[in-house]
Scaffold this motif. Structure first.
Motif, PDB file in Angstrom:
ATOM      1  N   LEU A  72       0.823  -1.209   0.000  1.00 51.79           N
ATOM      2  CA  LEU A  72       0.000   0.000   0.000  1.00 51.79           C
ATOM      3  C   LEU A  72       0.859   1.262   0.000  1.00 51.79           C
ATOM      4  O   LEU A  72       0.525   2.244  -0.677  1.00 51.79           O
ATOM      5  N   ASP A  73       1.957   1.232   0.729  1.00 56.46           N
ATOM      6  CA  ASP A  73       2.858   2.394   0.749  1.00 56.46           C
ATOM      7  C   ASP A  73       3.442   2.655  -0.639  1.00 56.46           C
ATOM      8  O   ASP A  73       3.513   3.803  -1.084  1.00 56.46           O
ATOM      9  N   TYR A  74       3.855   1.588  -1.320  1.00 55.24           N
ATOM     10  CA  TYR A  74       4.423   1.770  -2.658  1.00 55.24           C
ATOM     11  C   TYR A  74       3.353   2.176  -3.665  1.00 55.24           C
ATOM     12  O   TYR A  74       3.638   2.953  -4.587  1.00 55.24           O
ATOM     13  N   LEU A  75       2.148   1.673  -3.499  1.00 57.02           N
ATOM     14  CA  LEU A  75       1.053   2.132  -4.356  1.00 57.02           C
ATOM     15  C   LEU A  75       0.828   3.631  -4.165  1.00 57.02           C
ATOM     16  O   LEU A  75       0.653   4.371  -5.138  1.00 57.02           O
ATOM     17  N   GLN A  76       0.867   4.079  -2.916  1.00 55.39           N
ATOM     18  CA  GLN A  76       0.673   5.500  -2.631  1.00 55.39           C
ATOM     19  C   GLN A  76       1.801   6.337  -3.220  1.00 55.39           C
ATOM     20  O   GLN A  76       1.567   7.409  -3.780  1.00 55.39           O
ATOM     21  N   THR A  77       3.032   5.851  -3.109  1.00 56.06           N
ATOM     22  CA  THR A  77       4.175   6.576  -3.674  1.00 56.06           C
ATOM     23  C   THR A  77       4.024   6.713  -5.185  1.00 56.06           C
ATOM     24  O   THR A  77       4.244   7.793  -5.745  1.00 56.06           O
ATOM     25  N   ALA A  78       3.628   5.627  -5.846  1.00 51.69           N
ATOM     26  CA  ALA A  78       3.420   5.669  -7.296  1.00 51.69           C
ATOM     27  C   ALA A  78       2.295   6.647  -7.639  1.00 51.69           C
ATOM     28  O   ALA A  78       2.399   7.411  -8.603  1.00 51.69           O
ATOM     29  N   TYR A  79       1.243   6.621  -6.843  1.00 48.19           N
ATOM     30  CA  TYR A  79       0.112   7.534  -7.060  1.00 48.19           C
ATOM     31  C   TYR A  79       0.552   8.994  -6.913  1.00 48.19           C
ATOM     32  O   TYR A  79       0.232   9.835  -7.751  1.00 48.19           O
ATOM     33  N   ASP A  80       1.288   9.268  -5.841  1.00 50.41           N
ATOM     34  CA  ASP A  80       1.748  10.639  -5.599  1.00 50.41           C
ATOM     35  C   ASP A  80       2.646  11.142  -6.733  1.00 50.41           C
ATOM     36  O   ASP A  80       2.619  12.321  -7.079  1.00 50.41           O
ATOM     37  N   ALA A  81       3.436  10.235  -7.302  1.00 52.88           N
ATOM     38  CA  ALA A  81       4.338  10.594  -8.407  1.00 52.88           C
ATOM     39  C   ALA A  81       3.657  10.474  -9.765  1.00 52.88           C
ATOM     40  O   ALA A  81       4.234  10.839 -10.786  1.00 52.88           O
ATOM     41  N   ASP A  82       2.446   9.937  -9.778  1.00 51.75           N
ATOM     42  CA  ASP A  82       1.709   9.666 -11.013  1.00 51.75           C
ATOM     43  C   ASP A  82       2.560   8.824 -11.972  1.00 51.75           C
ATOM     44  O   ASP A  82       2.691   9.136 -13.157  1.00 51.75           O
ATOM     45  N   ASP A  83       3.143   7.753 -11.418  1.00 52.21           N
ATOM     46  CA  ASP A  83       4.046   6.910 -12.201  1.00 52.21           C
ATOM     47  C   ASP A  83       3.919   5.449 -11.759  1.00 52.21           C
ATOM     48  O   ASP A  83       4.530   5.035 -10.773  1.00 52.21           O
ATOM     49  N   SER A  84       3.131   4.691 -12.489  1.00 50.19           N
ATOM     50  CA  SER A  84       2.901   3.287 -12.138  1.00 50.19           C
ATOM     51  C   SER A  84       4.179   2.459 -12.210  1.00 50.19           C
ATOM     52  O   SER A  84       4.287   1.412 -11.568  1.00 50.19           O
ATOM     53  N   LYS A  85       5.147   2.916 -12.969  1.00 52.89           N
ATOM     54  CA  LYS A  85       6.408   2.164 -13.104  1.00 52.89           C
ATOM     55  C   LYS A  85       7.159   2.073 -11.772  1.00 52.89           C
ATOM     56  O   LYS A  85       7.935   1.150 -11.564  1.00 52.89           O
ATOM     57  N   LEU A  86       6.939   3.028 -10.878  1.00 55.80           N
ATOM     58  CA  LEU A  86       7.545   2.938  -9.549  1.00 55.80           C
ATOM     59  C   LEU A  86       7.056   1.687  -8.827  1.00 55.80           C
ATOM     60  O   LEU A  86       7.834   0.991  -8.179  1.00 55.80           O
ATOM     61  N   PHE A  87       5.768   1.409  -8.961  1.00 58.04           N
ATOM     62  CA  PHE A  87       5.223   0.214  -8.312  1.00 58.04           C
ATOM     63  C   PHE A  87       5.713  -1.056  -9.007  1.00 58.04           C
ATOM     64  O   PHE A  87       6.004  -2.056  -8.350  1.00 58.04           O
ATOM     65  N   VAL A  88       5.820  -1.018 -10.318  1.00 54.41           N
ATOM     66  CA  VAL A  88       6.337  -2.181 -11.048  1.00 54.41           C
ATOM     67  C   VAL A  88       7.781  -2.460 -10.623  1.00 54.41           C
ATOM     68  O   VAL A  88       8.165  -3.621 -10.412  1.00 54.41           O
ATOM     69  N   GLY A  89       8.568  -1.419 -10.449  1.00 51.54           N
ATOM     70  CA  GLY A  89       9.938  -1.584  -9.971  1.00 51.54           C
ATOM     71  C   GLY A  89       9.970  -2.225  -8.589  1.00 51.54           C
ATOM     72  O   GLY A  89      10.784  -3.113  -8.316  1.00 51.54           O
ATOM     73  N   TYR A  90       9.097  -1.772  -7.712  1.00 51.78           N
ATOM     74  CA  TYR A  90       8.978  -2.378  -6.381  1.00 51.78           C
ATOM     75  C   TYR A  90       8.607  -3.853  -6.499  1.00 51.78           C
ATOM     76  O   TYR A  90       9.177  -4.707  -5.808  1.00 51.78           O
ATOM     77  N   THR A  91       7.670  -4.165  -7.380  1.00 52.24           N
ATOM     78  CA  THR A  91       7.229  -5.538  -7.567  1.00 52.24           C
ATOM     79  C   THR A  91       8.385  -6.433  -8.003  1.00 52.24           C
ATOM     80  O   THR A  91       8.552  -7.545  -7.487  1.00 52.24           O
ATOM     81  N   MET A  92       9.194  -5.950  -8.922  1.00 54.68           N
ATOM     82  CA  MET A  92      10.312  -6.769  -9.403  1.00 54.68           C
ATOM     83  C   MET A  92      11.384  -6.926  -8.321  1.00 54.68           C
ATOM     84  O   MET A  92      11.992  -7.987  -8.194  1.00 54.68           O
ATOM     85  N   TRP A  93      11.597  -5.883  -7.532  1.00 57.61           N
ATOM     86  CA  TRP A  93      12.519  -5.991  -6.405  1.00 57.61           C
ATOM     87  C   TRP A  93      12.007  -7.036  -5.409  1.00 57.61           C
ATOM     88  O   TRP A  93      12.761  -7.875  -4.924  1.00 57.61           O
TER      89      TRP A  93
END
Length: 120
Positions: free
Chosen positions: A45-66
């Motif tokens: 949820l924290d990473y989803l929020q970070t991606a939302y705040d940055a308007d960049d879904s790739k941030l969450f995808v990067g977290y997922t791969m990590w």
């Protein structure tokens, strides 16, 4: 319902769903497993929020791969992450406004797609 109580409700429900679906998890990990599952989902949820705040879904995808690399090193496969993300999608819709939910859903779906592509 305030944002924190909504987040707590999501976390409570996801832990309940996962442990109901896989009773052997409780036998194996007990209450500590529930605590860790809740913490893991808090990170999602924290990473989803970070991606939302940055308007960049790739941030969450990067977290997922990590996360996938981390869990793979511990002998787990992508299925555990995919299952978790698939369970989160309908829960999130229940507790957040439509615009934010749609962004989170896209992030989770892109994360799932990246994991499936990694597998192939």
């Amino acid at each position: 319902m305030n944002q924190q109580s909504g987040k707590d409700a999501i976390l409570d429900k996801i832990v309940e769903e996962i442990f109901n679906a896989y009773p052997s998890l409780y036998e194996r990990y007990g209450e500590n497993g529930k605590k860790r599952t809740r913490e893991d989902n808090q990170h999602h949820l924290d990473y989803l929020q970070t991606a939302y705040d940055a308007d960049d879904s790739k941030l969450f995808v990067g977290y997922t791969m990590w996360l996938y690399e981390l869990l793979s090193a511990r002998g787990m496969n992508e299925r555990i992450i995919i299952d978790n993300y698939e369970r989160l999608i309908p829960l999130l819709e229940e507790y957040m406004d439509q615009g934010k939910y749609l962004f989170f859903k896209v992030c989770l779906e892109e994360g799932i797609e990246a994991l499936l592509a990694e597998k192939n």
